[in-house]
Design a protein around this motif. Structure first.
Motif, PDB file in Angstrom:
ATOM      1  N   ARG A 223       0.823  -1.201   0.000  1.00 36.65           N
ATOM      2  CA  ARG A 223       0.000   0.000   0.000  1.00 36.65           C
ATOM      3  C   ARG A 223       0.863   1.260   0.000  1.00 36.65           C
ATOM      4  O   ARG A 223       2.066   1.219   0.249  1.00 36.65           O
ATOM      5  N   GLU A 224       0.236   2.372  -0.254  1.00 37.20           N
ATOM      6  CA  GLU A 224       0.958   3.646  -0.346  1.00 37.20           C
ATOM      7  C   GLU A 224       1.736   3.949   0.931  1.00 37.20           C
ATOM      8  O   GLU A 224       2.840   4.510   0.889  1.00 37.20           O
ATOM      9  N   ASN A 225       1.183   3.551   2.077  1.00 33.03           N
ATOM     10  CA  ASN A 225       1.861   3.802   3.347  1.00 33.03           C
ATOM     11  C   ASN A 225       2.884   2.724   3.700  1.00 33.03           C
ATOM     12  O   ASN A 225       3.468   2.734   4.784  1.00 33.03           O
ATOM     13  N   GLY A 226       3.091   1.779   2.786  1.00 33.45           N
ATOM     14  CA  GLY A 226       4.082   0.730   2.994  1.00 33.45           C
ATOM     15  C   GLY A 226       3.562  -0.533   3.643  1.00 33.45           C
ATOM     16  O   GLY A 226       4.298  -1.524   3.733  1.00 33.45           O
ATOM     17  N   SER A 227       2.317  -0.545   4.085  1.00 28.88           N
ATOM     18  CA  SER A 227       1.762  -1.731   4.727  1.00 28.88           C
ATOM     19  C   SER A 227       1.346  -2.765   3.674  1.00 28.88           C
ATOM     20  O   SER A 227       1.285  -2.475   2.483  1.00 28.88           O
ATOM     21  N   ALA A 228       1.043  -3.969   4.154  1.00 23.93           N
ATOM     22  CA  ALA A 228       0.675  -5.057   3.256  1.00 23.93           C
ATOM     23  C   ALA A 228      -0.815  -5.048   2.956  1.00 23.93           C
ATOM     24  O   ALA A 228      -1.644  -4.903   3.864  1.00 23.93           O
ATOM     25  N   GLY A 229      -1.152  -5.223   1.691  1.00 27.99           N
ATOM     26  CA  GLY A 229      -2.538  -5.382   1.299  1.00 27.99           C
ATOM     27  C   GLY A 229      -2.984  -6.826   1.442  1.00 27.99           C
ATOM     28  O   GLY A 229      -2.224  -7.701   1.887  1.00 27.99           O
ATOM     29  N   ALA A 230      -4.220  -7.094   1.054  1.00 32.79           N
ATOM     30  CA  ALA A 230      -4.773  -8.446   1.164  1.00 32.79           C
ATOM     31  C   ALA A 230      -4.055  -9.394   0.209  1.00 32.79           C
ATOM     32  O   ALA A 230      -3.786  -9.046  -0.942  1.00 32.79           O
ATOM     33  N   PRO A 231      -3.714 -10.609   0.664  1.00 29.96           N
ATOM     34  CA  PRO A 231      -3.009 -11.558  -0.194  1.00 29.96           C
ATOM     35  C   PRO A 231      -3.905 -12.102  -1.299  1.00 29.96           C
ATOM     36  O   PRO A 231      -5.108 -12.279  -1.110  1.00 29.96           O
ATOM     37  N   GLU A 232      -3.296 -12.382  -2.428  1.00 28.79           N
ATOM     38  CA  GLU A 232      -3.986 -12.952  -3.580  1.00 28.79           C
ATOM     39  C   GLU A 232      -3.185 -14.165  -4.040  1.00 28.79           C
ATOM     40  O   GLU A 232      -2.010 -14.047  -4.405  1.00 28.79           O
ATOM     41  N   THR A 233      -3.799 -15.346  -3.989  1.00 22.46           N
ATOM     42  CA  THR A 233      -3.127 -16.552  -4.455  1.00 22.46           C
ATOM     43  C   THR A 233      -3.288 -16.641  -5.962  1.00 22.46           C
ATOM     44  O   THR A 233      -4.395 -16.832  -6.475  1.00 22.46           O
ATOM     45  N   LEU A 234      -2.175 -16.511  -6.685  1.00 24.58           N
ATOM     46  CA  LEU A 234      -2.214 -16.422  -8.145  1.00 24.58           C
ATOM     47  C   LEU A 234      -1.980 -17.750  -8.833  1.00 24.58           C
ATOM     48  O   LEU A 234      -2.341 -17.908 -10.005  1.00 24.58           O
ATOM     49  N   ALA A 235      -1.357 -18.702  -8.163  1.00 26.82           N
ATOM     50  CA  ALA A 235      -1.110 -20.003  -8.785  1.00 26.82           C
ATOM     51  C   ALA A 235      -1.111 -21.079  -7.710  1.00 26.82           C
ATOM     52  O   ALA A 235      -0.638 -20.864  -6.594  1.00 26.82           O
ATOM     53  N   ARG A 236      -1.641 -22.249  -8.081  1.00 28.39           N
ATOM     54  CA  ARG A 236      -1.673 -23.401  -7.194  1.00 28.39           C
ATOM     55  C   ARG A 236      -1.096 -24.610  -7.939  1.00 28.39           C
ATOM     56  O   ARG A 236      -0.830 -24.542  -9.136  1.00 28.39           O
ATOM     57  N   GLY A 237      -0.930 -25.695  -7.204  1.00 27.82           N
ATOM     58  CA  GLY A 237      -0.457 -26.919  -7.834  1.00 27.82           C
ATOM     59  C   GLY A 237       1.020 -26.918  -8.174  1.00 27.82           C
ATOM     60  O   GLY A 237       1.470 -27.720  -8.997  1.00 27.82           O
ATOM     61  N   LEU A 238       1.786 -26.041  -7.518  1.00 24.41           N
ATOM     62  CA  LEU A 238       3.232 -25.938  -7.772  1.00 24.41           C
ATOM     63  C   LEU A 238       3.967 -26.708  -6.681  1.00 24.41           C
ATOM     64  O   LEU A 238       4.596 -26.130  -5.797  1.00 24.41           O
ATOM     65  N   ALA A 239       3.887 -28.016  -6.745  1.00 29.46           N
ATOM     66  CA  ALA A 239       4.418 -28.873  -5.677  1.00 29.46           C
ATOM     67  C   ALA A 239       5.909 -28.639  -5.480  1.00 29.46           C
ATOM     68  O   ALA A 239       6.694 -28.736  -6.419  1.00 29.46           O
ATOM     69  N   GLY A 240       6.301 -28.315  -4.245  1.00 27.11           N
ATOM     70  CA  GLY A 240       7.703 -28.126  -3.913  1.00 27.11           C
ATOM     71  C   GLY A 240       8.297 -26.828  -4.416  1.00 27.11           C
ATOM     72  O   GLY A 240       9.518 -26.707  -4.529  1.00 27.11           O
ATOM     73  N   VAL A 266       5.143 -20.018 -14.991  1.00 27.77           N
ATOM     74  CA  VAL A 266       3.831 -19.796 -14.394  1.00 27.77           C
ATOM     75  C   VAL A 266       3.208 -18.581 -15.062  1.00 27.77           C
ATOM     76  O   VAL A 266       3.739 -17.471 -14.980  1.00 27.77           O
ATOM     77  N   ARG A 267       2.087 -18.780 -15.734  1.00 27.54           N
ATOM     78  CA  ARG A 267       1.434 -17.706 -16.467  1.00 27.54           C
ATOM     79  C   ARG A 267       0.535 -16.883 -15.546  1.00 27.54           C
ATOM     80  O   ARG A 267       0.186 -17.321 -14.455  1.00 27.54           O
ATOM     81  N   ARG A 268       0.135 -15.737 -16.026  1.00 27.19           N
ATOM     82  CA  ARG A 268      -0.670 -14.837 -15.212  1.00 27.19           C
ATOM     83  C   ARG A 268      -2.022 -15.432 -14.852  1.00 27.19           C
ATOM     84  O   ARG A 268      -2.648 -15.008 -13.875  1.00 27.19           O
ATOM     85  N   ASP A 269      -2.514 -16.426 -15.615  1.00 25.83           N
ATOM     86  CA  ASP A 269      -3.784 -17.063 -15.269  1.00 25.83           C
ATOM     87  C   ASP A 269      -3.614 -18.208 -14.274  1.00 25.83           C
ATOM     88  O   ASP A 269      -4.584 -18.888 -13.924  1.00 25.83           O
ATOM     89  N   GLY A 270      -2.363 -18.438 -13.819  1.00 26.52           N
ATOM     90  CA  GLY A 270      -2.108 -19.473 -12.826  1.00 26.52           C
ATOM     91  C   GLY A 270      -1.692 -20.811 -13.404  1.00 26.52           C
ATOM     92  O   GLY A 270      -1.242 -21.686 -12.664  1.00 26.52           O
ATOM     93  N   SER A 271      -1.849 -21.001 -14.711  1.00 26.26           N
ATOM     94  CA  SER A 271      -1.413 -22.250 -15.327  1.00 26.26           C
ATOM     95  C   SER A 271       0.104 -22.281 -15.412  1.00 26.26           C
ATOM     96  O   SER A 271       0.767 -21.243 -15.351  1.00 26.26           O
ATOM     97  N   HIS A 272       0.677 -23.466 -15.559  1.00 24.46           N
ATOM     98  CA  HIS A 272       2.122 -23.545 -15.634  1.00 24.46           C
ATOM     99  C   HIS A 272       2.569 -24.654 -16.576  1.00 24.46           C
ATOM    100  O   HIS A 272       1.854 -25.634 -16.791  1.00 24.46           O
ATOM    101  N   THR A 273       3.778 -24.481 -17.125  1.00 24.30           N
ATOM    102  CA  THR A 273       4.364 -25.413 -18.070  1.00 24.30           C
ATOM    103  C   THR A 273       5.796 -25.695 -17.656  1.00 24.30           C
ATOM    104  O   THR A 273       6.536 -24.767 -17.292  1.00 24.30           O
TER     105      THR A 273
END
Length: 322
Positions: A223-240, A266-273
């Motif tokens: 955030r503008e004041n340097g604090s943390a905003g709400a977390p957003e999980t962008l990708a799953r299934g990335l074992a290890g 890891v792509r912006r839609d959360g998929s990965h190759t």
């Protein structure tokens, strides 16, 4: 084994540029290729690379976790020790039970910062100024495990990911008390005795954190004041998942999957190759760094059948703001 003659800084930079000067990809080629191992390390000497920071000439600074050292590696494989963190009596580091050097970050003036996890009062963020002995600049809880480390020079702060406490610590780069910047479920391991928050990067107005146990990549806005905003999980299934890096200005990332001996896109839609594997030379990859189209991947070989190394590959595509 004999080594080739050490390159000058200019020659080293030219070699790195040579990796990225090939013709544009045809669209049928994989996004990462031309992988080769540029340095191999001795695990018996504790030379298990955990994290990486790049120098302007294309050489790399690595943390050797078990040896408690920071090493400099040129692209011809020449390896020298920059610093060794002080030994501690009776280390009791959670998860590993020994003193380890983990994350590393580099400032533009050449100052290096590293995390040192010991299970004692020596645990914290340490500074390695050119020509000076290592000095701790911030204490962190001995019962935590500071792992990845990221520097935001614009704000003058460091962020350390704590794999046990599910916390991101914020530390003044000039030194001073560490403060809790974010403590979230998304950063904690789902099981006791596992690694939660691990790799960490500052990118496009946010702090990005990998969670090894949950196999996720999480974005926390600053955030503008340097604090943390709400977390957003962008990708799953990335074992290890361990360390990661961004090949462009967008949300696409390259991530090391330690247990699977893979680097994935890891792509912006959360998929990965999968883009690199054990066949390319990976041996338990721990982190990723990108400079232009050059991709650096250290492997610690904690479980792999062959030894630790530093691999260099080439991005065939320009990712821009994808």
């Amino acid at each position: 084994m004999p080594r080739r003659p050490r390159l000058t800084g200019a020659a080293t930079a030219a070699l790195a540029l040579g990796l990225v000067a090939a013709a544009p990809a045809t669209g049928t080629e994989p996004p990462v290729g031309d992988a080769r191992v540029v340095a191999r390390f001795d695990p018996a000497a504790g030379r298990t690379p955990e994290n990486i920071a790049l120098e302007p000439d294309g050489s790399a600074d690595l943390t050797f976790a078990a040896a408690r050292t920071v090493a400099h590696v040129t692209l011809d494989g020449t390896t020298t020790t920059r610093a060794t963190l002080p030994a501690v009596a009776d280390p009791a580091t959670p998860l590993v039970r020994r003193a380890v050097v983990t994350g590393i970050a580099r400032a533009h003036d050449g100052t290096l910062y590293v995390n040192y996890a010991t299970g004692t009062r020596a645990t914290g963020v340490w500074r390695l100024s050119p020509g000076a002995a290592p000095a701790r600049i911030a204490a962190l809880p001995p019962d935590g495990f500071p792992n990845g480390l990221a520097l935001d020079e614009r704000r003058g702060v460091l962020y350390a990911a704590d794999s046990v406490r599910g916390t991101v610590w914020r530390v003044p780069a000039a030194g001073g008390p560490a403060t809790t910047w974010a403590r979230r479920t998304e950063l904690r391991p789902s099981r006791a005795g596992s690694f939660g928050a691990n790799g960490i990067e500052v990118h496009r107005g946010a702090v990005w954190v990998s969670n090894t146990d949950r196999g996720t990549l999480v974005r926390l806005p600053v955030r503008e004041n340097g604090s943390a905003g709400a977390p957003e999980t962008l990708a799953r299934g990335l074992a290890g998942i361990d360390g990661f890096a961004f090949p462009g200005a967008g949300r696409t990332a390259l991530a090391a999957l330690n247990g699977g001996n893979q680097v994935v896109l890891v792509r912006r839609d959360g998929s990965h190759t999968v883009v690199l594997t054990e066949a390319d030379g990976l041996a338990g990859p721990t982190s990723v760094a990108v400079r232009g189209r050059a991709v650096y991947v250290p492997s610690a070989a904690y479980r792999a059948g062959h030894g630790p190394n530093l691999l260099l590959a080439r991005l065939r595509y320009h990712f821009g703001r994808l």
